[in-house]
Design a protein around this motif. Sequence first.
Motif: not given
Length: 155
Positions: A18-28, A34-40, A77-79
């Motif tokens: 996973p990344c620092w953020f969950s990627g589950y919604s646009n707000a996250c 980033g797309p290399e990370c899992i969403r949860f 996912a970011t620098t």
Amino acid sequence: MSRANVRATCEAAGMEFPCWFSGYSNACDGKYWGPECIRFDDGGVSCRVFEVLSNKMCGDLSFACCNRLDDVFVYLATTNFVDSVDSTSGIDADTCTWGMQGGYFYDKYALCADRNECLDSPCAHGTCTDTIGGYTCGCSNGWGGANCNQELASS
């Protein structure tokens, strides 16, 4: 604990990260996912993976002090968030410190996650059991093969 270390550790174990953020919604999403990370699914707790885990494992959102997350680093996912060389962020629960830049630390833990391969329904005629980095199929009578997709000859 560089970004490459976290990624390589998880992939070597047959796991994802996973990344620092969950990627589950646009707000996250944003620059912390980033797309290399899992969403949860963060369950409405927080976009930040450490807050979600702290809520589940320690009963609150004070993730910097959650002993079960001590010395754990998460992939970024970011620098833009931290030094571009390491791009990981960690926790020292002993001092309740978060945002530790991974490039300054060694011999810590990478936050990895097992993907549930059974969600893809790989067992054609049987029951799927998820394992770390894979799955096994328990075939119904008359079926065989790794994915229970080979009809057995009747005798």
